[in-house]
Design a protein around this motif. Sequence first.
Motif, PDB file in Angstrom:
ATOM      1  N   THR A   1     -22.100 -22.213 -95.835  1.00 30.48           N
ATOM      2  CA  THR A   1     -23.229 -21.359 -96.042  1.00 30.48           C
ATOM      3  C   THR A   1     -24.467 -21.857 -96.674  1.00 30.48           C
ATOM      4  O   THR A   1     -24.614 -22.743 -97.170  1.00 30.48           O
ATOM      5  CB  THR A   1     -22.558 -19.738 -96.622  1.00 30.48           C
ATOM      6  OG1 THR A   1     -23.756 -19.050 -96.713  1.00 30.48           O
ATOM      7  CG2 THR A   1     -22.506 -20.261 -98.010  1.00 30.48           C
ATOM      8  N   TYR A   2     -25.527 -21.171 -96.053  1.00 23.25           N
ATOM      9  CA  TYR A   2     -26.688 -21.343 -96.580  1.00 23.25           C
ATOM     10  C   TYR A   2     -27.371 -20.258 -96.892  1.00 23.25           C
ATOM     11  O   TYR A   2     -27.140 -19.140 -96.576  1.00 23.25           O
ATOM     12  CB  TYR A   2     -27.637 -22.192 -95.715  1.00 23.25           C
ATOM     13  CG  TYR A   2     -28.062 -21.837 -94.596  1.00 23.25           C
ATOM     14  CD1 TYR A   2     -29.366 -20.900 -94.443  1.00 23.25           C
ATOM     15  CD2 TYR A   2     -27.472 -21.840 -93.286  1.00 23.25           C
ATOM     16  CE1 TYR A   2     -29.891 -20.388 -93.263  1.00 23.25           C
ATOM     17  CE2 TYR A   2     -27.960 -21.056 -92.019  1.00 23.25           C
ATOM     18  CZ  TYR A   2     -29.042 -20.663 -91.995  1.00 23.25           C
ATOM     19  OH  TYR A   2     -29.597 -19.839 -90.828  1.00 23.25           O
ATOM     20  N   PHE A   3     -28.392 -20.216 -97.845  1.00 22.14           N
ATOM     21  CA  PHE A   3     -28.985 -19.339 -98.589  1.00 22.14           C
ATOM     22  C   PHE A   3     -30.476 -19.962 -99.348  1.00 22.14           C
ATOM     23  O   PHE A   3     -30.704 -21.160 -98.843  1.00 22.14           O
ATOM     24  CB  PHE A   3     -28.375 -18.816 -99.811  1.00 22.14           C
ATOM     25  CG  PHE A   3     -27.857 -19.846-100.557  1.00 22.14           C
ATOM     26  CD1 PHE A   3     -28.218 -20.489-101.765  1.00 22.14           C
ATOM     27  CD2 PHE A   3     -26.298 -20.363-100.274  1.00 22.14           C
ATOM     28  CE1 PHE A   3     -27.623 -21.610-102.367  1.00 22.14           C
ATOM     29  CE2 PHE A   3     -25.755 -21.559-101.161  1.00 22.14           C
ATOM     30  CZ  PHE A   3     -26.444 -22.154-101.743  1.00 22.14           C
ATOM     31  N   PRO A   4     -31.278 -19.033 -99.648  1.00 18.75           N
ATOM     32  CA  PRO A   4     -32.609 -19.347-100.084  1.00 18.75           C
ATOM     33  C   PRO A   4     -32.560 -20.473-100.996  1.00 18.75           C
ATOM     34  O   PRO A   4     -31.928 -20.477-101.981  1.00 18.75           O
ATOM     35  CB  PRO A   4     -33.400 -18.297-100.636  1.00 18.75           C
ATOM     36  CG  PRO A   4     -32.669 -16.874 -99.747  1.00 18.75           C
ATOM     37  CD  PRO A   4     -31.156 -17.669 -99.694  1.00 18.75           C
ATOM     38  N   PHE A   5     -33.515 -21.491-100.868  1.00 18.08           N
ATOM     39  CA  PHE A   5     -33.611 -22.682-101.845  1.00 18.08           C
ATOM     40  C   PHE A   5     -34.361 -22.012-103.273  1.00 18.08           C
ATOM     41  O   PHE A   5     -33.710 -22.389-104.273  1.00 18.08           O
ATOM     42  CB  PHE A   5     -34.229 -23.799-101.215  1.00 18.08           C
ATOM     43  CG  PHE A   5     -34.703 -24.789-102.269  1.00 18.08           C
ATOM     44  CD1 PHE A   5     -33.643 -25.690-102.500  1.00 18.08           C
ATOM     45  CD2 PHE A   5     -35.993 -25.105-102.645  1.00 18.08           C
ATOM     46  CE1 PHE A   5     -33.834 -26.949-103.423  1.00 18.08           C
ATOM     47  CE2 PHE A   5     -36.354 -26.295-103.719  1.00 18.08           C
ATOM     48  CZ  PHE A   5     -35.162 -26.904-103.848  1.00 18.08           C
ATOM     49  N   ARG A   6     -35.556 -21.508-102.887  1.00 21.47           N
ATOM     50  CA  ARG A   6     -35.974 -20.849-104.054  1.00 21.47           C
ATOM     51  C   ARG A   6     -36.626 -19.536-103.752  1.00 21.47           C
ATOM     52  O   ARG A   6     -36.726 -19.518-102.433  1.00 21.47           O
ATOM     53  CB  ARG A   6     -37.141 -21.790-104.730  1.00 21.47           C
ATOM     54  CG  ARG A   6     -36.649 -22.728-105.462  1.00 21.47           C
ATOM     55  CD  ARG A   6     -37.440 -23.774-105.984  1.00 21.47           C
ATOM     56  NE  ARG A   6     -38.128 -23.106-107.263  1.00 21.47           N
ATOM     57  CZ  ARG A   6     -38.693 -23.510-108.161  1.00 21.47           C
ATOM     58  NH1 ARG A   6     -38.953 -24.725-108.185  1.00 21.47           N
ATOM     59  NH2 ARG A   6     -39.076 -22.811-109.076  1.00 21.47           N
ATOM     60  N   GLY A   7     -37.041 -18.574-104.658  1.00 30.22           N
ATOM     61  CA  GLY A   7     -37.677 -17.561-104.217  1.00 30.22           C
ATOM     62  C   GLY A   7     -39.020 -17.858-103.721  1.00 30.22           C
ATOM     63  O   GLY A   7     -39.698 -18.923-104.074  1.00 30.22           O
ATOM     64  N   GLY A   8     -39.597 -16.745-103.179  1.00 27.58           N
ATOM     65  CA  GLY A   8     -41.231 -17.021-102.918  1.00 27.58           C
ATOM     66  C   GLY A   8     -41.360 -17.257-101.288  1.00 27.58           C
ATOM     67  O   GLY A   8     -40.578 -18.077-100.668  1.00 27.58           O
ATOM     68  N   PRO A   9     -42.440 -16.918-100.669  1.00 32.51           N
ATOM     69  CA  PRO A   9     -42.627 -16.953 -99.352  1.00 32.51           C
ATOM     70  C   PRO A   9     -42.804 -18.532 -98.809  1.00 32.51           C
ATOM     71  O   PRO A   9     -42.409 -18.991 -97.826  1.00 32.51           O
ATOM     72  CB  PRO A   9     -43.644 -16.029 -98.879  1.00 32.51           C
ATOM     73  CG  PRO A   9     -44.436 -15.843-100.042  1.00 32.51           C
ATOM     74  CD  PRO A   9     -43.184 -15.983-101.181  1.00 32.51           C
TER      75      PRO A   9
END
Length: 161
Positions: free
Chosen positions: A64-72
């Motif tokens: 699975t993959y997911f956001p690396f870090r927050g923020g646009p």
Amino acid sequence: MNIRQATVQDAPGICDVWNPLIETTATTFTVDLKTPEIIAATIEARKGAFFVALDTSQVIGFATYFPFRGGPGYRHTKEHSINLSPLAAGKGVGRQLMQSLERHAFESGVHSLWAGISSENPAGVAFHARIGFTHIARLPEVGFKFERWMDLILMQKILRE
């Protein structure tokens, strides 16, 4: 063997793969066991970015993959996780899971994928190198499990040139 997008019905099988790794290995720094409810919610939240490998009807691996870090500013960069059952060893399951995951990520506009790998998992580092990930950094003593500090290896693959 079959690779496909995960469904909530796969959640118990994913737990069967993941929880023994959490309990007995340093391949993940996670110490909290997964429940089918947690996994089902994760599958739903990731909107197709969760794949399973099946041997007949049994889950033998997932990615699975997911956001690396927050923020646009980080929206085109993702981190991934891949875990395999011992039943998947040496069968090309990891490579096939990553091909499906990378294709989905590319089609979704992802520019680069990151892997955070425990330094106590040299097979994971070697696997990622074989499939085109580049070693970027070693973060000393950022993970703590089994009453000891562990390093984290960061590897990256650029999907879009």
